[in-house]
Design a protein around this motif. Sequence first.
Motif, PDB file in Angstrom:
ATOM      1  N   GLU A 140       0.217  -1.435  -0.163  1.00 38.65           N
ATOM      2  CA  GLU A 140       0.113  -0.023   0.030  1.00 38.65           C
ATOM      3  C   GLU A 140       0.462   1.177   0.005  1.00 38.65           C
ATOM      4  OE1 GLU A 140      -2.908  -0.549   2.816  1.00 38.65           O
ATOM      5  OE2 GLU A 140      -3.648  -2.654   2.202  1.00 38.65           O
ATOM      6  N   ILE A 141       0.886   1.989  -0.905  1.00 35.11           N
ATOM      7  CA  ILE A 141       1.875   3.031  -1.179  1.00 35.11           C
ATOM      8  C   ILE A 141       0.767   4.546   0.050  1.00 35.11           C
ATOM      9  CG2 ILE A 141       2.546   4.961  -2.494  1.00 35.11           C
ATOM     10  CD1 ILE A 141       2.672   2.898  -4.803  1.00 35.11           C
ATOM     11  N   THR A 142       2.307   4.502   0.767  1.00 39.79           N
ATOM     12  CA  THR A 142       0.882   5.494   1.718  1.00 39.79           C
ATOM     13  C   THR A 142       2.388   6.781   1.986  1.00 39.79           C
ATOM     14  OG1 THR A 142       0.101   5.713   3.785  1.00 39.79           O
ATOM     15  CG2 THR A 142       2.298   4.273   4.049  1.00 39.79           C
ATOM     16  N   VAL A 143       1.797   7.407   2.913  1.00 36.96           N
ATOM     17  CA  VAL A 143       2.404   9.033   3.229  1.00 36.96           C
ATOM     18  C   VAL A 143       3.315   8.180   4.578  1.00 36.96           C
ATOM     19  CG1 VAL A 143       1.799  10.771   1.759  1.00 36.96           C
ATOM     20  CG2 VAL A 143       0.594  10.264   3.753  1.00 36.96           C
ATOM     21  N   THR A 144       4.116   9.160   5.056  1.00 33.67           N
ATOM     22  CA  THR A 144       5.370   9.315   6.351  1.00 33.67           C
ATOM     23  C   THR A 144       3.602   9.540   7.233  1.00 33.67           C
ATOM     24  OG1 THR A 144       6.879   9.850   5.366  1.00 33.67           O
ATOM     25  CG2 THR A 144       6.582  10.724   8.084  1.00 33.67           C
ATOM     26  N   GLY A 145       3.286   8.767   8.395  1.00 34.06           N
ATOM     27  CA  GLY A 145       2.069   8.873   9.381  1.00 34.06           C
ATOM     28  C   GLY A 145       1.397   8.384   8.791  1.00 34.06           C
ATOM     29  N   GLY A 146       1.200   8.013   7.870  1.00 31.82           N
ATOM     30  CA  GLY A 146      -0.453   7.357   7.265  1.00 31.82           C
ATOM     31  C   GLY A 146      -0.108   5.963   7.280  1.00 31.82           C
ATOM     32  N   LEU A 147      -1.717   5.351   7.234  1.00 31.33           N
ATOM     33  CA  LEU A 147      -2.413   3.559   7.571  1.00 31.33           C
ATOM     34  C   LEU A 147      -1.246   3.135   6.137  1.00 31.33           C
ATOM     35  CD1 LEU A 147      -3.790   1.046   8.280  1.00 31.33           C
ATOM     36  CD2 LEU A 147      -4.770   1.614   6.319  1.00 31.33           C
ATOM     37  N   GLY A 148      -0.040   2.188   7.829  1.00 29.09           N
ATOM     38  CA  GLY A 148       0.829   1.048   6.602  1.00 29.09           C
ATOM     39  C   GLY A 148       2.288   1.899   7.241  1.00 29.09           C
ATOM     40  N   ASP A 149       2.243   3.065   7.531  1.00 30.79           N
ATOM     41  CA  ASP A 149       3.828   3.782   8.362  1.00 30.79           C
ATOM     42  C   ASP A 149       4.177   3.172   9.948  1.00 30.79           C
ATOM     43  OD1 ASP A 149       5.907   4.375   8.984  1.00 30.79           O
ATOM     44  OD2 ASP A 149       5.510   7.011   8.452  1.00 30.79           O
ATOM     45  N   GLU A 150       4.871   1.668  10.334  1.00 35.22           N
ATOM     46  CA  GLU A 150       4.017   1.204  11.261  1.00 35.22           C
ATOM     47  C   GLU A 150       6.133   2.215  12.614  1.00 35.22           C
ATOM     48  OE1 GLU A 150       2.098   0.518  12.924  1.00 35.22           O
ATOM     49  OE2 GLU A 150       0.792  -0.404  11.063  1.00 35.22           O
ATOM     50  N   ARG A 151       6.479   2.549  11.629  1.00 37.82           N
ATOM     51  CA  ARG A 151       7.928   3.357  12.658  1.00 37.82           C
ATOM     52  C   ARG A 151       7.227   4.387  13.508  1.00 37.82           C
ATOM     53  NH1 ARG A 151      10.324   5.628   7.038  1.00 37.82           N
ATOM     54  NH2 ARG A 151       7.930   7.037   7.223  1.00 37.82           N
ATOM     55  N   LYS A 152       8.135   4.625  14.488  1.00 31.73           N
ATOM     56  CA  LYS A 152       8.318   5.983  15.189  1.00 31.73           C
ATOM     57  C   LYS A 152       9.790   6.500  15.355  1.00 31.73           C
ATOM     58  CE  LYS A 152       4.404   6.274  17.478  1.00 31.73           C
ATOM     59  NZ  LYS A 152       2.844   7.032  16.491  1.00 31.73           N
ATOM     60  N   ALA A 153       9.802   7.851  15.776  1.00 32.50           N
ATOM     61  CA  ALA A 153      11.417   8.103  15.638  1.00 32.50           C
ATOM     62  C   ALA A 153      12.211   7.007  16.825  1.00 32.50           C
ATOM     63  CB  ALA A 153      11.864   9.562  16.265  1.00 32.50           C
ATOM     64  N   HIS A 154      13.762   6.427  15.702  1.00 35.06           N
ATOM     65  CA  HIS A 154      14.417   5.919  16.323  1.00 35.06           C
ATOM     66  C   HIS A 154      13.972   4.427  15.902  1.00 35.06           C
ATOM     67  CE1 HIS A 154      15.938   9.825  17.922  1.00 35.06           C
ATOM     68  NE2 HIS A 154      15.587   9.901  18.194  1.00 35.06           N
ATOM     69  N   MET A 155      12.919   3.998  15.580  1.00 34.14           N
ATOM     70  CA  MET A 155      12.119   2.735  15.937  1.00 34.14           C
ATOM     71  C   MET A 155      11.920   2.152  13.981  1.00 34.14           C
ATOM     72  SD  MET A 155      12.763   1.586  19.321  1.00 34.14           S
ATOM     73  CE  MET A 155      10.850   0.770  19.393  1.00 34.14           C
ATOM     74  N   HIS A 156      13.032   1.119  13.634  1.00 36.68           N
ATOM     75  CA  HIS A 156      12.250   0.430  12.892  1.00 36.68           C
ATOM     76  C   HIS A 156      11.116  -0.653  12.719  1.00 36.68           C
ATOM     77  CE1 HIS A 156      12.714  -0.251   8.262  1.00 36.68           C
ATOM     78  NE2 HIS A 156      12.513  -1.375   8.127  1.00 36.68           N
ATOM     79  N   ALA A 157      10.884   0.000  11.055  1.00 36.79           N
ATOM     80  CA  ALA A 157       9.219  -1.026  11.825  1.00 36.79           C
ATOM     81  C   ALA A 157       9.427  -0.878  10.130  1.00 36.79           C
ATOM     82  CB  ALA A 157       8.051  -0.725  12.174  1.00 36.79           C
ATOM     83  N   GLU A 158       8.317  -2.961   9.889  1.00 33.72           N
ATOM     84  CA  GLU A 158       7.413  -2.368   8.607  1.00 33.72           C
ATOM     85  C   GLU A 158       6.198  -2.955   8.337  1.00 33.72           C
ATOM     86  OE1 GLU A 158       9.800  -4.767   5.302  1.00 33.72           O
ATOM     87  OE2 GLU A 158      11.682  -3.828   5.932  1.00 33.72           O
ATOM     88  N   SER A 159       5.251  -3.032   7.783  1.00 34.71           N
ATOM     89  CA  SER A 159       3.912  -3.540   7.534  1.00 34.71           C
ATOM     90  C   SER A 159       3.679  -3.882   6.286  1.00 34.71           C
ATOM     91  CB  SER A 159       3.546  -2.666   8.174  1.00 34.71           C
ATOM     92  OG  SER A 159       3.197  -1.764   7.591  1.00 34.71           O
ATOM     93  N   PHE A 160       2.458  -3.525   5.709  1.00 31.39           N
ATOM     94  CA  PHE A 160       2.143  -3.292   4.423  1.00 31.39           C
ATOM     95  C   PHE A 160       2.358  -2.213   3.567  1.00 31.39           C
ATOM     96  CE2 PHE A 160      -1.707  -3.283   7.080  1.00 31.39           C
ATOM     97  CZ  PHE A 160      -2.201  -1.908   6.746  1.00 31.39           C
TER      98      PHE A 160
END
Length: 427
Positions: A140-160
């Motif tokens: 799902e193509i999404t923008v920073t902070g949108g649905l699918g962006d599971e990251r937090k500052a200093h924390m990497h995370a991936e989803s869909f």
Amino acid sequence: MSAILIRNARVWDGENDDAYLGEVLVEGNRIRTVARGRGQIDGANAAEIVDAEGMFLMPGMVEGHCHLSFVGPSRNQDLGEIPPEEHLLRTCRAATMILNHGFTSCYSAASAKLRIDVVVRQEIEDGYLAGPRYRAAGPEITVTGGLGDERKAHMHAESFGMMADGVDEVRRAVRLCCREGVDNVKFNVSGDEFVGHARAEIVSMSEEELTVGVRTAHDWGKRVACHSRAAESVKRSVRAGVDCIYHCDFADEEALDMLEEAKDRVIVGPAFGLVHNSVFEGDVVGLTKDVVERMGLPRKLEHTIRTYEQMRKRGMRVVVGGDYGFTITPMGQNARDIGHFVKFFGYTPAEALRCATAVGGDLMGHKGELGVIREGALADILLVDGDPLADQSVLVGPDHFAMIMKNGAMFRDPRQRLRPAHRIAAE
Ligand SMILES: [Zn+2]
């Protein structure tokens, strides 16, 4: 050419309201003849004859919002924590499972990793993997902070999600998906109640980003779907030329008018299963009544219901498919959405069944030749032991399908089914 004659069936053709006693001749991967009554089609040239014993014959079902690679996550980021090798194998299992549940076609509404859908589709097309006709998507193509962006500052995370900010990055993300071989491109235009910082009524993607993304995908000959819950996100999606707009829960009068005006080019889908199960069956995954209330899910459910009553009245083409694949929406329950359309949105059983067949065929890009039983159509055919026009629950689970035919080939053959008398004798 191989020919199979199916006799003595109650035929429901995916287009009309009623079923009738009839027979269907399949030649190769197409339906050659459909006839009313008994003994109308000469079986002399048919290599095989199947006696349907009065069972319900209908088109193979189409999942209009499918995520084969959502292999049971509780949280979105769980999908980022499965290594690609396991992820691919589990997606292959989901592909076989969904075919076994009567879905002979699936329109992907996103792949959790860029290449999983594409590889699975190819494996099915090449005949190595049992699975539905599959239109593959990218993430799902999404923008920073949108649905699918599971990251937090200093924390990497991936989803869909596949992150893209600004028109250049969006264009690049679309091209990347095209390079890897997707059929569908997906954009997240609004947030969701499951995203604390970007709720459903937040519009996350800008009009410029979406417009450029849709145009790029169309340039490459792809179909575009989007996640749009907020009223403004629905309007933005219509203006940008999106082909399939999912959810639309908070569509206001203006958004509904725009959809209605564009109904010849836009298909919609509520993806109701996830909303339904979160509200009514959340307990199984620890979504207590309090949490559900705090997340605003009952309110969302009410909006979805009101919106789809309107969609029906306004003659929109609506597909079934309910975001199955999460822990709370196990893959295999997909056909529950058909009964939901009747119970919650006021559809007649035949209308709801059309959403799961003929309308889905349209979304798949095969209008009039997929999801229908008519001469010349692709031979995706089910024989159901039960009457889905009276009770839609017979379509849920694999048990009631005596025959599952995809593209003229038997995935499940009714002649190999033990009759009740044999079953008793065997016990
Ligand atoms: Zn989805």
